[in-house]
Design a protein around this motif. Structure first.
Motif, PDB file in Angstrom:
ATOM      1  N   ASP A  80       4.716   6.169  10.787  1.00  0.00           N
ATOM      2  CA  ASP A  80       4.481   4.764  10.454  1.00  0.00           C
ATOM      3  C   ASP A  80       5.491   3.798  11.111  1.00  0.00           C
ATOM      4  OD1 ASP A  80       2.110   4.603   9.206  1.00  0.00           O
ATOM      5  OD2 ASP A  80       2.878   4.632   7.163  1.00  0.00           O
ATOM      6  N   PRO A  81       6.798   4.122  11.115  1.00  0.00           N
ATOM      7  CA  PRO A  81       7.730   3.190  11.789  1.00  0.00           C
ATOM      8  C   PRO A  81       7.372   2.970  13.261  1.00  0.00           C
ATOM      9  CG  PRO A  81       8.933   4.801  10.483  1.00  0.00           C
ATOM     10  CD  PRO A  81       7.509   5.235  10.481  1.00  0.00           C
ATOM     11  N   THR A 116       0.406  -4.901  11.754  1.00  0.00           N
ATOM     12  CA  THR A 116       1.151  -4.137  12.765  1.00  0.00           C
ATOM     13  C   THR A 116       0.907  -2.625  12.629  1.00  0.00           C
ATOM     14  OG1 THR A 116       3.064  -4.278  11.310  1.00  0.00           O
ATOM     15  CG2 THR A 116       2.976  -5.839  13.127  1.00  0.00           C
ATOM     16  N   VAL A 117       0.897  -2.119  11.394  1.00  0.00           N
ATOM     17  CA  VAL A 117       0.724  -0.674  11.196  1.00  0.00           C
ATOM     18  C   VAL A 117      -0.710  -0.257  11.547  1.00  0.00           C
ATOM     19  CG1 VAL A 117       0.747   1.195   9.510  1.00  0.00           C
ATOM     20  CG2 VAL A 117       2.552  -0.505   9.493  1.00  0.00           C
ATOM     21  N   VAL A 118      -1.674  -1.074  11.124  1.00  0.00           N
ATOM     22  CA  VAL A 118      -3.080  -0.730  11.400  1.00  0.00           C
ATOM     23  C   VAL A 118      -3.318  -0.705  12.905  1.00  0.00           C
ATOM     24  CG1 VAL A 118      -5.467  -1.508  11.155  1.00  0.00           C
ATOM     25  CG2 VAL A 118      -3.929  -1.628   9.201  1.00  0.00           C
ATOM     26  N   PHE A 172       4.294   3.287  14.550  1.00  0.00           N
ATOM     27  CA  PHE A 172       3.071   2.468  14.577  1.00  0.00           C
ATOM     28  C   PHE A 172       3.411   1.002  14.355  1.00  0.00           C
ATOM     29  CE2 PHE A 172       0.729   6.395  12.712  1.00  0.00           C
ATOM     30  CZ  PHE A 172       0.647   6.957  13.977  1.00  0.00           C
ATOM     31  N   ASP A 173       4.317   0.783  13.403  1.00  0.00           N
ATOM     32  CA  ASP A 173       4.724  -0.590  13.078  1.00  0.00           C
ATOM     33  C   ASP A 173       5.318  -1.262  14.322  1.00  0.00           C
ATOM     34  OD1 ASP A 173       5.184  -2.823  11.569  1.00  0.00           O
ATOM     35  OD2 ASP A 173       6.986  -2.069  10.575  1.00  0.00           O
ATOM     36  N   ARG A 200       0.854  -1.175   0.000  1.00  0.00           N
ATOM     37  CA  ARG A 200       0.000   0.000   0.000  1.00  0.00           C
ATOM     38  C   ARG A 200       0.894   1.229   0.000  1.00  0.00           C
ATOM     39  NH1 ARG A 200      -2.546  -1.758   5.233  1.00  0.00           N
ATOM     40  NH2 ARG A 200      -0.878  -1.651   6.735  1.00  0.00           N
ATOM     41  N   ARG A 220       1.208   3.609   2.137  1.00  0.00           N
ATOM     42  CA  ARG A 220       1.915   3.770   3.404  1.00  0.00           C
ATOM     43  C   ARG A 220       2.729   2.520   3.692  1.00  0.00           C
ATOM     44  NH1 ARG A 220      -2.085   6.134   7.892  1.00  0.00           N
ATOM     45  NH2 ARG A 220      -0.473   5.220   9.199  1.00  0.00           N
ATOM     46  N   ARG A 221       3.443   2.527   4.789  1.00  0.00           N
ATOM     47  CA  ARG A 221       4.238   1.346   5.171  1.00  0.00           C
ATOM     48  C   ARG A 221       3.327   0.112   5.231  1.00  0.00           C
ATOM     49  NH1 ARG A 221       8.702  -0.072   9.435  1.00  0.00           N
ATOM     50  NH2 ARG A 221       9.735   1.754   8.635  1.00  0.00           N
ATOM     51  N   SER A 227      -1.352   2.184  14.704  1.00  0.00           N
ATOM     52  CA  SER A 227      -1.897   3.525  14.447  1.00  0.00           C
ATOM     53  C   SER A 227      -3.281   3.689  15.079  1.00  0.00           C
ATOM     54  CB  SER A 227      -1.960   3.797  12.938  1.00  0.00           C
ATOM     55  OG  SER A 227      -2.743   2.818  12.310  1.00  0.00           O
ATOM     56  N   GLY A 267       3.802  -2.838   6.780  1.00  0.00           N
ATOM     57  CA  GLY A 267       3.699  -3.536   8.060  1.00  0.00           C
ATOM     58  C   GLY A 267       3.724  -5.039   7.858  1.00  0.00           C
ATOM     59  N   THR A 268       3.352  -5.747   8.892  1.00  0.00           N
ATOM     60  CA  THR A 268       3.354  -7.214   8.848  1.00  0.00           C
ATOM     61  C   THR A 268       1.993  -7.704   9.324  1.00  0.00           C
ATOM     62  OG1 THR A 268       5.666  -7.126   9.482  1.00  0.00           O
ATOM     63  CG2 THR A 268       4.596  -9.252   9.685  1.00  0.00           C
TER      64      THR A 268
END
Lengths: 593, 174
Positions: B76-77, B114-116, B79-80, A326, A328-329, B119, A331-332
């Motif tokens: 973002d980092p 992880t990001v969702v 949030f991750d 996406r 944005r980052r 955040s 993530g995992t």
């Protein structure tokens, strides 16, 4: 001031309109988005292009239809792994609410394997999923662990050059033995000196002399003698310990000297490989001719097995996977499988209609059945099975990732069909097996490997690369022998572990080729080998002799030194005991053992 | 440049909208959730629905989205890392995530990303402080320089734009 309203009722209309717009967008674009996503995910996972002509999702009917599926081969640019005319999946709708896909039944029609394609289906590394990339790299590295002997026929004549003596294993091994012998000798002598044997023997003798004139009332002297005697016994034990250590060290050095003979054998082999002398024993010939082709087939099987382990992993622990791309980052994504719940993906049952050699004049059609393909085998609790049967075709596979140790096995045997050509490394020849029977089996149990590739072709032909140069005399002879053979029986067997795989190859060509080469080159080969052995012998003889001589000298010297010390120690001990006994005779309460 | 103009437009509209400071503040905090978390998530549809259906300041929500979206890219980092800590690094929470992961609809929120998760947790934790801070800020603004800005040429330009008409549809009701 009036009371503020909580709800904005006039916005209900636009909100409903928004919801309707979402439904319309789904209706318009869901199929397209699902198709593109399936292509992208499939391509990333398989490491080769996946194309779908049409995909339709019928949520109300619980059905997904895919038409014109093409999956490229990750190993050959212009070949497809499979093509399917139509896939119809009856899906369970409820699990979709958990973002899980459960297919109750899949009907796959018109599955064709190995068809050609006009554009390359390979995907660059950056287009592959990280796990797929890693599997690809591992499998490529695994293939390099095999040492396939090459047919070394380029020179045409047998030439024995000068050996680089520094690279002979025996020389360095013999030098190491000599060094070890010297350092052992120094260490043992230092230990012996550290025990201080000689002064203590002398001291004991002196004490014994003094005891001769001593009276039973000289208690201080008697006690001194007893302490001295105890000390001598202790020293005797230490000398015995050192003797045992010396004996063990000498045994180890003897083993090292004996190992020099094995090193010399390896040096003979090394010398032969250096001067490009063709090896004429049959297993080597088979491996040289067909080893590369066999490894390529096992590599492909390993690739799929490892990919399966990566994406259908055992166990119920939370599992991390890279998330979808996406802006944005990314993530995992972390998955949390649970017993008695739906796995992320499950295909309960698939009925497959398959065709082999679809582009030939004689395509082979057969049917197959796939059961229990799931992304969480521990949740599903049963292994994935596949079986197919048809005229002259049998195939089967079991992917058992239910327990902590995954077990994968599969095999197929196909008869009466045109077999693919086999390129012979080191020669400008290609074997066209024609019609025959081919069988491939592969099993990966934990990290233990087992595999077999068998080819039986009763009417083969050989095609020479017309652009290739004429080659040496030996090469022409080999080509003549090979092209005279019109039937092939080949068997390659894989064993060992992933870290240390073993490959053995044999074929009916080996004996014929070996005999013919030996007949023509036998005398020349024997002369060359004698010459090589002489070179190796002359290079390693001084070091071997030095090592043996050093071992003998050390053995004699150590035995003599330790023997002398032990004898003198025993004599001194005996003398002291005698004198002590004489002095203490008649004194009650004092016993000399 | 257009983004900056839009941002200014949002700020001006939010600060001068008809809503109370509380309505503007809640709208801004809800917009912050959308701005801080990845846009295409199910929970954002719910938040968007709340912004529309609840009598909160729509320009406030747009301001929240406009301000917090670029911030989210920077954060973002963080949030991750936070999401990873909660999902993977805290075994005590694993039963909760396992339960949620196997509950209908919940996985559609992508909470297991992880990001969702990182955040969303940040946005929810910041929700109340943000409401309080924004309410105080808007009230202070209106009591001090608000009237002067309202008479300025910039304000007239902004309110004359077409977007303003859209805003009027969703302006808070007293």
């Amino acid at each position: 001031m009036g009371r503020i309203k909580i709800f904005r009722w006039k916005a209900i209309g636009p909100l409903l309109l928004f919801a309707v717009a979402l439904v319309v967008l789904w209706w318009l674009f869901a199929d397209r988005v699902a198709r593109q996503t399936s292509e992208e995910v499939g391509t990333a996972i398989l490491g080769a292009r996946v194309d779908i002509d049409r995909l339709h999702i019928d949520l109300a009917g619980g059905r997904i239809e895919i038409r014109g599926l093409t999956v490229a081969s990750p190993f050959e640019a212009f070949r497809n792994l499979l093509q399917a005319d139509e896939l119809v999946a009856d899906i369970d709708v409820l699990p979709l609410l958990e973002k899980k896909v459960v297919i109750d039944r899949l009907a796959a029609n018109g599955l064709r394997f190995g068809t050609t394609r006009t554009t390359s289906g390979l995907v660059p590394r950056e287009g592959q999923a990280a796990a797929t990339r890693s599997v690809g790299a591992q499998v490529a590295e695994w293939g390099e662990r095999f040492r396939i002997p090459a047919l070394q026929l380029a020179g045409g004549t047998i030439d024995v050059g000068q050996l680089d003596l520094r690279r002979l294993e025996t020389v360095s091994a013999a030098e190491a033995v000599v060094t070890r012998a010297d350092s052992s000798r120094t260490a043992w002598m230092a230990q012996l000196a550290g025990l201080d044997v000689r002064p203590r023997i002398d001291s004991a003798r002196t004490l014994a002399e003094r005891l001769k004139t001593a009276r039973p009332t000289d208690l201080a002297l008697i006690n001194d003698a007893r302490r001295q005697l105890d000390g001598l016994k202790q020293l005797e034990g230490q000398v015995s310990g050192l003797e045992r250590a010396v004996r063990a060290g000498l045994d180890s050095l003897s083993a090292g000297v004996r190992g020099l003979e094995a090193a010399r054998q390896r040096d003979y082999a090394f010398a032969r490989s250096l001067v490009q002398l063709p090896s004429l024993d049959a297993p080597n010939l088979a491996a040289a001719l067909f080893g590369t082709a066999a490894i390529r087939r096992f590599q492909r099987a390993l690739y799929w097995a490892q990919l399966g382990r990566e994406y259908l992993p055992p166990g119920l622990r939370p599992r991390e996977t890279p998330a979808a791309k996406r802006l944005r980052r990314d993530g995992t994504d972390v998955r949390f499988p649970r017993e008695r719940a739906y796995p992320g993906f499950l295909l309960r049952e698939g009925e497959l209609s398959l065709t082999l050699a679809a582009e030939s004049n004689d395509p082979k059609s057969f049917s197959g059945r796939l059961e229990g393909l799931t992304s969480a085998p521990a949740v599903y609790g049963r292994p994935t099975t596949f079986s197919a049967r048809g005229p002259a075709v049998t195939a089967g596979a079991v992917i058992d990732h239910v327990t902590a140790t995954p077990r994968d096995s599969g095999g197929a045997e196909i008869g009466g069909m045109a077999l693919p050509a086999i390129t012979i490394p080191g020669l400008p020849l290609r074997l066209e097996p024609g019609r025959g029977t081919v069988g491939l089996s592969f099993a990966l149990d934990g990290d233990r490997l087992r595999g077999a590739w068998r080819v039986r072709a009763p009417a083969t032909s050989w095609v020479r690369d017309s652009a290739a140069p004429r080659g040496s005399d030996i090469q022409r002879l080999v080509e003549r022998v090979l092209t005279g053979i019109d039937q092939i029986e080949l068997a390659a067997e894989l064993g060992g572990s992933l870290a240390a795989p073993r490959l053995s190859v044999r074929s009916n060509l080996d004996a014929v080729l070996s005999q013919r080469l030996a007949a023509v080159l036998g005398e020349e080969v024997a002369t060359a080998e004698r010459k090589l052995r002489a070179q190796v012998d002359s290079a390693v003889a001084p070091q071997l002799a030095a090592a043996r001589q050093r071992l003998t000298a050390l053995s004699d010297d150590a035995a003599q030194r330790l023997g002398v010390e032990r004898t003198q120690l025993a004599e001194a001990e005996q003398l002291l005991e005698q004198q002590l006994r004489q002095v203490t005779r008649g004194i009650p309460g004092i016993r000399i053992p | 440049m257009l983004a900056i103009v839009k941002l200014i437009q949002s700020i001006v509209k939010a600060l001068h909208s008809d809503g109370t400071p509380g309505q503007v503040a809640i709208g801004l905090a809800l917009g912050a959730i959308i701005g801080l978390t990845p846009l295409m998530s199910l929970h954002n549809a719910v938040v968007f629905g709340l912004i529309i259906i609840l009598n909160v300041s729509f320009p406030g929500a747009l301001l929240g989205i406009a301000v917090f979206t670029p911030l989210a890219f920077l954060l973002d980092p963080l949030f991750d890392a936070l999401g990873r800590l909660l999902l993977v690094g805290t075994p005590a929470l694993t039963p909760l995530w396992t339960e949620l992961y196997n509950t209908p609809v919940v996985p559609l929120t992508d909470f297991n990303n992880t990001v969702v998760l990182g955040s969303l947790v940040t946005a929810l934790v910041l929700f109340v402080p943000l409401v309080l801070a924004a309410r105080w800020g808007v009230a202070r603004y209106r009591a001090t320089v608000g009237e002067r800005i309202r008479r300025s040429a910039l304000y007239r330009t902004v309110t004359a734009s077409k977007l303003y008409n859209v805003y009027r549809l969703f302006r808070p009701e007293a």
